[in-house]
Scaffold this active site. Structure first.
Site, PDB file in Angstrom:
ATOM      1  N   HIS A 105      34.517  13.106   4.059  1.00  0.00           N
ATOM      2  CA  HIS A 105      35.029  11.941   4.791  1.00  0.00           C
ATOM      3  C   HIS A 105      33.824  11.158   5.286  1.00  0.00           C
ATOM      4  CE1 HIS A 105      37.279   9.429   7.478  1.00  0.00           C
ATOM      5  NE2 HIS A 105      38.416  10.008   7.134  1.00  0.00           N
ATOM      6  N   ARG A 144      39.353   2.112  10.841  1.00  0.00           N
ATOM      7  CA  ARG A 144      38.967   1.040   9.899  1.00  0.00           C
ATOM      8  C   ARG A 144      40.192   0.246   9.488  1.00  0.00           C
ATOM      9  NH1 ARG A 144      37.192   4.101   5.566  1.00  0.00           N
ATOM     10  NH2 ARG A 144      37.270   6.047   6.721  1.00  0.00           N
TER      11      ARG A 144
END
Ligand SMILES: Cc1cc2nc3c(=O)[nH]c(=O)nc-3n(C[C@H](O)[C@H](O)[C@H](O)COP(=O)(O)OP(=O)(O)OC[C@H]3O[C@@H](n4cnc5c(N)ncnc54)[C@H](O)[C@@H]3O)c2cc1C
Length: 516
Positions: A281, A304
Site C-alpha cells: 500500500h 485520497r
C-alpha cells in the site's frame, strides 16, 4: 461421491416412511450438524452467521483474545455495484464495469469466475448487511475504479465516526452473541493446529489453547487471513517475496499465515496460488517521532478519494487515484527518505484541505491528529515548512492542480478532482510510506469456495474465504474489494459447509439404518 452425499436426505426419508416430516427433518437435516470456522475476521463472521442461520451448530476459533483480525482495521470501505446507496447518490455503475475494473487491476491473473461472483453478488451482499442493521450508505471513489463504488458508514447523527471494519465486525459479532448464541460457540486464544483427514475427506481439526489440544469434528471453513506480517524464521514473505519482506506493515501481529504453513507441513495436499503477490500500500502513515516503527497505521485510500494529494519535494508525481502498485512504483522513483535521512523510510507528503477532511470525516481525522500522524498546519507557507520544501514551489504545484481540475484532466491522467486547493485553504500535512498490506495469494478455491487439492479437485468438507485464499484479485487488489470478498465468499463458504454438514449427518443415519 459429491452426488451421493446430496442424495442422502432423500434416502433417509425413504428409509423411515413412518416418521412425521418434522422428525425426518430433525434426523436428516437440521439439528446436530457441526461446522468449524477458523478465524474470526469478516470472512469468518459471515461464514458463521450463514451456517448458523441454516441450522448448523458452529464453533468459531481464533488465536487472538478478540475476534476481528485485520477486518476490524479496515478504514476505506467495501465495494458494491448497482447498490441502493449508489442510486440514492445518483452514481451510475454496473456489474460489468465493476468486473472490468477488477480484472484489469488483476493484470490477467485473477480467476475470472471468482471476479464475476464477487461483482454479481455485491448488491445482494450489501442488502444482506443492511438487513442485519449494517447499512453502508456513504460512497466514495478509490484508486483504479471507474466510478464511486466504495461504501462506508456515515458518522452518527452526533458526528461520531463509524470506522467501516470495526463497525462491521462488532455488529456481526453481536449477532453471534445474541440472536445466534444457542448455535454458535466462540473459542478465542485457540489456534488451529491441523486438519483431521480420513479417507481423503476433512472430518474436523485439532486446535491448541491455554490448557492443551482439543479436537473438533465437522466441516471446516478456513478464514484465517493473510501473512503480510509474517516475520518468523519460516516466513512466507521471505520464502515468496524476499525483496519486500523487510518493508513495514499495516497488518496486525496475527497475520502470519500459520494455517497455510500448517497445511503445507501436514502435507494436506492443498493447492496454493499467487503466493508471491503481496500488495504494497503506498500510504502507510509515518509517525514523525518514531519513523522506523515497523507497524504502520494505514493512511486509507479514502483520504485520497476525498481529495488528498501526494507530493515529493513539493511537487506532485502521480495520479493519486491510480492503482496501488502504480503509485508505489512512482513513489520509489520520485521520493526520498523522510527528511532526507538515509535511515528513515521512503516518504511522500500527503496534503489535505479542510474540505477533504470534512469529506473523509472530521471525527476520524481527529484520531489521526491525536496520534500525531496528521499535522494541522493551516497556511501554504506552514505546509511547505512542515514538508521541508519551498513555499513558492508548493504554491505553483497547487495552482497547476487547480487549473488541471478546471480542465478535468492533468498530465498524470487524473480525471476526478474531489477538491480544489485555493490559496486561502486551511491545510493538513501527513507523511506516508509504502507498506506491506495485503496478500493476493493463498489457498486456491473454486467458485463454490471449496479448497482445492494440488490435483485441482475440491478437498471434501473443506471451504475457504477471505484473505487466506488467493485468486480473486490477481496481481493487484482494488481498494474495497477485500471486505466485499470476505462477505460474499464468507457467506458462501458458511452456507456450503452447513449444507455439507447436513449431508454428513445423513451419512451417520445411513450407518444406523443399515445396522438395524
Ligand atoms: C489497516 C488496514 C485497512 C484495510 N482497509 C480495507 C478497506 O477499507 N477495504 C477493504 O476491502 N479491505 C481493507 N483492508 C484489507 C481487509 O481488511 C482484509 O484483507 C480483510 O479484512 C481480511 O479479512 P479476513 O476475514 O480474511 O481475515 P482477518 O480479518 O485478518 O481475520 C483472520 C483471523 O484469523 C485469525 N487466525 C489467524 N491464524 C489463526 C490460527 N492459526 N488459528 C486460529 N485463528 C487464526 C486471526 O487472529 C484473525 O482474527 C485493510 C487491511 C488493513 C490491514
Amino acid at each position: 461421491m459429491r452426488q451421493l452425499y446430496r442424495l442422502w436426505p432423500t434416502v433417509c426419508v425413504a428409509l423411515a416412511p413412518g416418521l412425521a416430516s418434522a422428525s425426518v427433518s430433525t434426523s436428516c437435516a437440521a439439528s446436530a450438524m457441526d461446522v468449524v470456522v477458523v478465524g474470526g475476521g469478516l470472512a469468518g463472521l459471515c461464514a458463521t452467521i450463514e451456517a448458523a442461520k441454516r441450522g448448523a451448530k458452529v464453533t468459531i476459533i481464533d488465536k487472538e483474545a478478540n475476534l476481528g483480525g485485520n477486518s476490524a482495521k479496515a478504514s476505506s470501505g467495501m465495494n458494491g455495484a448497482n447498490t441502493q446507496a449508489q442510486r440514492d447518490q445518483g452514481i451510475t455503475d454496473s456489474v460489468e464495469k465493476f468486473i472490468e475494473d477488477t480484472l484489469s487491476s488483476g493484470d490477467g491473473l485473477a480467476v475470472v469466475e471468482l471476479v464475476h461472483t464477487l461483482a454479481e453478488q455485491s448488491r445482494e451482499t450489501h442488502e444482506w448487511l443492511k438487513s442485519l442493521g449494517l447499512h453502508l450508505s456513504d460512497v466514495v471513489q478509490l484508486g483504479g475504479h471507474s466510478t464511486a463504488r466504495t461504501h462506508r458508514f456515515p458518522p452518527t447523527p452526533e458526528g461520531k465516526p463509524q470506522p467501516v471494519g470495526w463497525t462491521l465486525v462488532s455488529g456481526l459479532r453481536k449477532i453471534l452473541e445474541t440472536e445466534l448464541k444457542d448455535q454458535v460457540t466462540i473459542r478465542t486464544k485457540s489456534s488451529f493446529k491441523e486438519l483431521l483427514i480420513e479417507d481423503g475427506r476433512v472430518m474436523g481439526l485439532n486446535f491448541e489453547h491455554e490448557n492443551g489440544t482439543e479436537q473438533l469434528r465437522g466441516t471446516v471453513v478456513l478464514t484465517a487471513g493473510g501473512y503480510a506480517n509474517d516475520h518468523a524464521d519460516s516466513s512466507l514473505l521471505d520464502l515468496h517475496t524476499p525483496a519486500l519482506a523487510k518493508l513495514p506493515t499495516t497488518n496486525g501481529p496475527f497475520a502470519t499465515g500459520d494455517v497455510i504453513k500448517a497445511l503445507v507441513k501436514q502435507e494436506a495436499g492443498v493447492k496454493t496460488t499467487l503466493m508471491d503477490k503481496v500488495q504494497i500500500h503506498p500510504t502507510g502513515f509515518i509517525e514523525v517521532k518514531q519513523p522506523n516503527f515497523h507497524t504502520k497505521f494505514l493512511a486509507p485510500e479514502a483520504l485520497r478519494g476525498s481529495g488528498g494529494i501526494l507530493l515529493c519535494h513539493g511537487k506532485r508525481f502521480a495520479n493519486e487515484l491510480g492503482r496501488r502498485d502504480y503509485l508505489t512504483e512512482e513513489m520509489f522513483k520520485h521520493c526520498k527518505p523522510l527528511f532526507d535521512k538515509e535511515e528513515n523510510p521512503l516518504s511522500a507528503a500527503m496534503l489535505l484541505t479542510e474540505e477533504a477532511v470534512e469529506k473523509y470525516g472530521s471525527g476520524a481525522m481527529g484520531f489521526y491528529k491525536f496520534k500525531g500522524l496528521v499535522q494541522d498546519v493551516g497556511t501554504v507557507e506552514a505546509a511547505a515548512e512542515a514538508m521541508g520544501t519551498s513555499a513558492e514551489v508548493l504554491k505553483k504545484t497547487l495552482e497547476d492542480y487547480n487549473e488541471a481540475a478546471e480542465r478535468g484532466q492533468d498530465k498524470f491522467g487524473k480525471k476526478v478532482f474531489p477538491v480544489r486547493f485555493p490559496s486561502t485553504a486551511h491545510l493538513y500535512v501527513a507523511f506516508v510510506t509504502p507498506t506491506l498490506h495485503y496478500c493476493m495469494g493463498g489457498l486456491a478455491i473454486n467458485v463454490r469456495t471449496e479448497v482445492l487439492h494440488s490435483d485441482g479437485q475440491p478437498i471434501p468438507n473443506l471451504y475457504g474465504a477471505g484473505e487466506v485464499t488467493g485468486g480473486v484479485h490477481g496481481n493487484n487488489r482494488l481498494g474495497g474489494n477485500s471486505l466485499l470478498e470476505c462477505a460474499v465468499f464468507g457467506r458462501m463458504a458458511g452456507a456450503q459447509a452447513a449444507e455439507k454438514a447436513k449431508d454428513g449427518r445423513c451419512d451417520t443415519e445411513r450407518g444406523s439404518a443399515g445396522g438395524a
